[in-house]
Design a protein around this motif. Structure first.
Motif, short mmCIF file in Angstrom:
data_model
loop_
_atom_site.label_atom_id
_atom_site.label_comp_id
_atom_site.label_asym_id
_atom_site.label_seq_id
_atom_site.Cartn_x
_atom_site.Cartn_y
_atom_site.Cartn_z
N GLU A 123 14.68 -23.88 -28.53
CA GLU A 123 16.10 -23.79 -28.16
C GLU A 123 16.88 -24.93 -28.80
OE1 GLU A 123 16.88 -23.51 -24.01
OE2 GLU A 123 15.24 -22.08 -23.63
N LEU A 124 17.92 -24.57 -29.58
CA LEU A 124 18.79 -25.57 -30.20
C LEU A 124 20.23 -25.22 -29.85
CD1 LEU A 124 19.19 -28.01 -32.07
CD2 LEU A 124 19.26 -26.41 -34.00
N ASP A 125 20.84 -26.05 -29.02
CA ASP A 125 22.22 -25.83 -28.58
C ASP A 125 23.07 -26.99 -29.09
OD1 ASP A 125 24.64 -25.44 -27.36
OD2 ASP A 125 23.85 -25.27 -25.32
N LEU A 126 23.86 -26.72 -30.12
CA LEU A 126 24.77 -27.71 -30.70
C LEU A 126 26.22 -27.34 -30.44
CD1 LEU A 126 23.01 -28.19 -34.18
CD2 LEU A 126 22.63 -29.48 -32.06
N SER A 127 26.46 -26.48 -29.48
CA SER A 127 27.80 -25.92 -29.27
C SER A 127 28.79 -26.96 -28.75
CB SER A 127 27.72 -24.75 -28.27
OG SER A 127 27.23 -25.17 -27.01
N ASN A 128 30.06 -26.67 -29.06
CA ASN A 128 31.17 -27.49 -28.59
C ASN A 128 31.03 -28.95 -29.03
OD1 ASN A 128 33.64 -27.88 -27.36
ND2 ASN A 128 32.79 -28.13 -25.30
N ASN A 129 30.89 -29.11 -30.34
CA ASN A 129 30.86 -30.43 -30.95
C ASN A 129 31.81 -30.43 -32.15
OD1 ASN A 129 28.77 -32.45 -29.76
ND2 ASN A 129 27.72 -30.48 -29.65
N GLN A 130 31.57 -31.31 -33.09
CA GLN A 130 32.44 -31.42 -34.26
C GLN A 130 31.64 -31.37 -35.57
OE1 GLN A 130 34.75 -35.01 -33.58
NE2 GLN A 130 35.34 -34.34 -31.53
N PHE A 131 30.53 -30.64 -35.54
CA PHE A 131 29.74 -30.47 -36.75
C PHE A 131 30.54 -29.67 -37.77
CE2 PHE A 131 26.33 -30.97 -33.52
CZ PHE A 131 25.72 -32.09 -34.07
N SER A 132 30.34 -29.97 -39.04
CA SER A 132 31.13 -29.32 -40.09
C SER A 132 30.25 -29.01 -41.29
CB SER A 132 32.32 -30.21 -40.49
OG SER A 132 31.86 -31.46 -40.97
N GLY A 133 30.90 -28.46 -42.32
CA GLY A 133 30.17 -28.10 -43.53
C GLY A 133 29.78 -26.63 -43.51
N SER A 134 28.96 -26.23 -44.45
CA SER A 134 28.51 -24.85 -44.54
C SER A 134 27.49 -24.55 -43.45
CB SER A 134 27.91 -24.58 -45.93
OG SER A 134 26.82 -25.45 -46.17
N PHE A 135 27.12 -23.29 -43.34
CA PHE A 135 26.14 -22.90 -42.33
C PHE A 135 24.88 -23.75 -42.48
CE2 PHE A 135 22.62 -20.65 -40.53
CZ PHE A 135 23.13 -20.01 -39.42
N PRO A 136 24.41 -24.35 -41.38
CA PRO A 136 23.24 -25.25 -41.46
C PRO A 136 21.94 -24.45 -41.60
CG PRO A 136 23.96 -25.06 -39.19
CD PRO A 136 24.96 -24.30 -40.01
N THR A 137 21.64 -24.06 -42.85
CA THR A 137 20.47 -23.21 -43.09
C THR A 137 19.17 -23.90 -42.70
OG1 THR A 137 20.44 -23.99 -45.38
CG2 THR A 137 21.57 -21.91 -44.94
N ILE A 138 19.20 -25.21 -42.57
CA ILE A 138 17.99 -25.92 -42.18
C ILE A 138 17.52 -25.47 -40.80
CG2 ILE A 138 19.09 -27.91 -41.07
CD1 ILE A 138 16.06 -27.94 -43.46
N THR A 139 18.46 -25.04 -39.94
CA THR A 139 18.08 -24.57 -38.60
C THR A 139 17.21 -23.32 -38.69
OG1 THR A 139 20.11 -23.25 -38.39
CG2 THR A 139 20.18 -25.51 -37.57
N LEU A 140 17.36 -22.54 -39.75
CA LEU A 140 16.58 -21.32 -39.91
C LEU A 140 15.17 -21.62 -40.41
CD1 LEU A 140 19.34 -19.06 -41.48
CD2 LEU A 140 18.76 -19.36 -39.06
N GLN A 141 14.92 -22.87 -40.77
CA GLN A 141 13.58 -23.28 -41.20
C GLN A 141 12.79 -23.90 -40.07
OE1 GLN A 141 13.47 -25.38 -45.02
NE2 GLN A 141 15.52 -24.62 -45.48
N ILE A 142 13.39 -24.00 -38.88
CA ILE A 142 12.64 -24.47 -37.71
C ILE A 142 11.72 -23.33 -37.30
CG2 ILE A 142 12.82 -25.29 -35.33
CD1 ILE A 142 15.63 -26.34 -36.05
#
Length: 367
Positions: A123-142
């Motif tokens: 489970e990775l919940d990064l919601s309601n923050n200020q992350f930016s940039g392109s889609f974080p494809t690294i999350t799909l490698q977890i």
């Protein structure tokens, strides 16, 4: 056998000095102290407890005891902390962490590539923050991730096809600045919940929509810039409970295959440019609790739809082109139906549609 316990918010309890006999807790200490040093503001003082080598007493840190591997950090939950900072590469040292919940903080920047090494993370919940940039494809490698929540951030650009290829149960991407077309492999996702709302997606809903396993419960496309038709294949999602395409520019007639959605509770088609008559088969759906077709160009509905009020269904048909009904569009607006020449894939003779044979009909309709 695991026993889970959370940090008490202070240094109470047994103090572990150096953690020399437990390399996992020693790595956790290195990771958490590196992360603490990257924090700019901690308005609730959550990290005041992150002192000393006994990381299991840190507030928001959950440890688990195992007879095999000893004590280890199993999860971190800093939800609603208002913390400002970034994520650091040292978090990859938390090899046994299964959940990372950072909802409602002020984390910014990008997601470290090293997070792909978190083999236990589900489970990775990064919601309601200020992350930016392109889609974080690294999350799909977890490797074992099942729940991905990126809602309410500043991510932008297109989303990759691979997000729908991964074995995720929840894909929550709403309220960002994602744009471009929705990948054509949307329907291959095994997710039960997909939320793409409040972005800037354009183009059609993928034609393959619905041609997949029936595990999807909720899908939300609302408030994008989608055009074209609602695909006929929607009827294949027999377990669907929420379908929301409101606030787009969809046109054409509503496919009668919607009548196959026996479990649908919320069907929101409002604020589009849909036309034709609202089919009886849709209004007969037994699980309906909310049906909104407001702000479209529907030209009528039958007695079955009128009966919805008696079933305590919230039914909104305002601002359409239905003769004899109140709160409809002015006649001049109804003279030119948007998308009148739009050709949508439809199965002929839908009046007697058998939902059990829908897949066969769809396959025979395609070359």
């Amino acid at each position: 056998m695991l026993a889970v316990h959370a940090g008490a918010g202070g240094n109470s309890g047994r103090t572990i000095t150096g953690n020399g006999s437990n390399p996992k807790l020693n790595n956790a200490y290195i990771a958490l102290q590196a992360w603490k040093s990257a924090i700019k503001d901690d308005p609730k003082g959550i990290l005041n407890s992150w002192v000393g080598s006994n990381v299991c007493t840190y507030k928001g840190v959950f440890c688990a005891d195992s007879s095999v591997s000893g004590t280890t950090v199993a999860g971190i939950d800093l939800n609603h902390g208002g913390i400002e900072g970034i994520l650091v590469k040292e978090l990859s040292l938390l090899k046994d962490m299964s959940l990372l919940h950072l909802n409602s903080n002020r984390f910014s920047g990008t997601i470290p590539d090293s997070l792909k090494d978190l083999f236990a993370l589900t489970e990775l919940d990064l919601s309601n923050n200020q992350f930016s940039g392109s889609f974080p494809t690294i999350t799909l490698q977890i490797p074992n991730l099942l729940y991905l929540d990126l809602r309410f951030n500043l991510f932008s650009g297109p989303i990759p096809d691979s997000v729908f290829n991964k074995n995720l149960d929840a894909i929550l991407l709403n309220n960002n600045n994602f744009d471009g077309q929705i990948p054509q492999n949307l329907a291959t996702s095994p997710a039960s919940v997909i939320n793409l709302a409040n972005n800037k997606f354009t183009g059609d809903i993928p034609i393959s929509f619905g041609y997949s396993s029936p595990g999807l419960r909720e899908i939300l496309f609302l408030n994008n810039q989608l055009t074209g038709c609602i695909p006929q294949g929607i009827g294949l999602w027999s377990d669907l409970q929420v379908f929301d395409v409101s606030f787009n520019s969809l046109m054409g007639h509503l496919p009668d295959s919607v009548s196959c959605l026996e479990d649908i509770e919320v069907l929101n088609l409002a604020h589009n440019q849909l036309s034709g008559e609202l089919p009886d088969l849709v209004c007969e759906l037994k699980s309906l609790m909310n049906l909104s077709v407001a702000y479209n160009f529907f030209s009528g509905f039958s007695q079955e739809c009128a009966k919805l009020y008696g079933r305590n269904v919230d039914f909104d048909f305002a601002l359409n082109c239905i003769p004899g009904r109140q709160m409809q569009r002015p006649e001049p607006e109804c003279d030119m139906i948007p998308g009148g020449s739009l050709s949508c894939l439809r199965i002929p003779s839908m009046k007697s549609l058998s939902c059990g044979s829908l897949l066969k009909s769809l396959n025979s309709s395609n070359p």
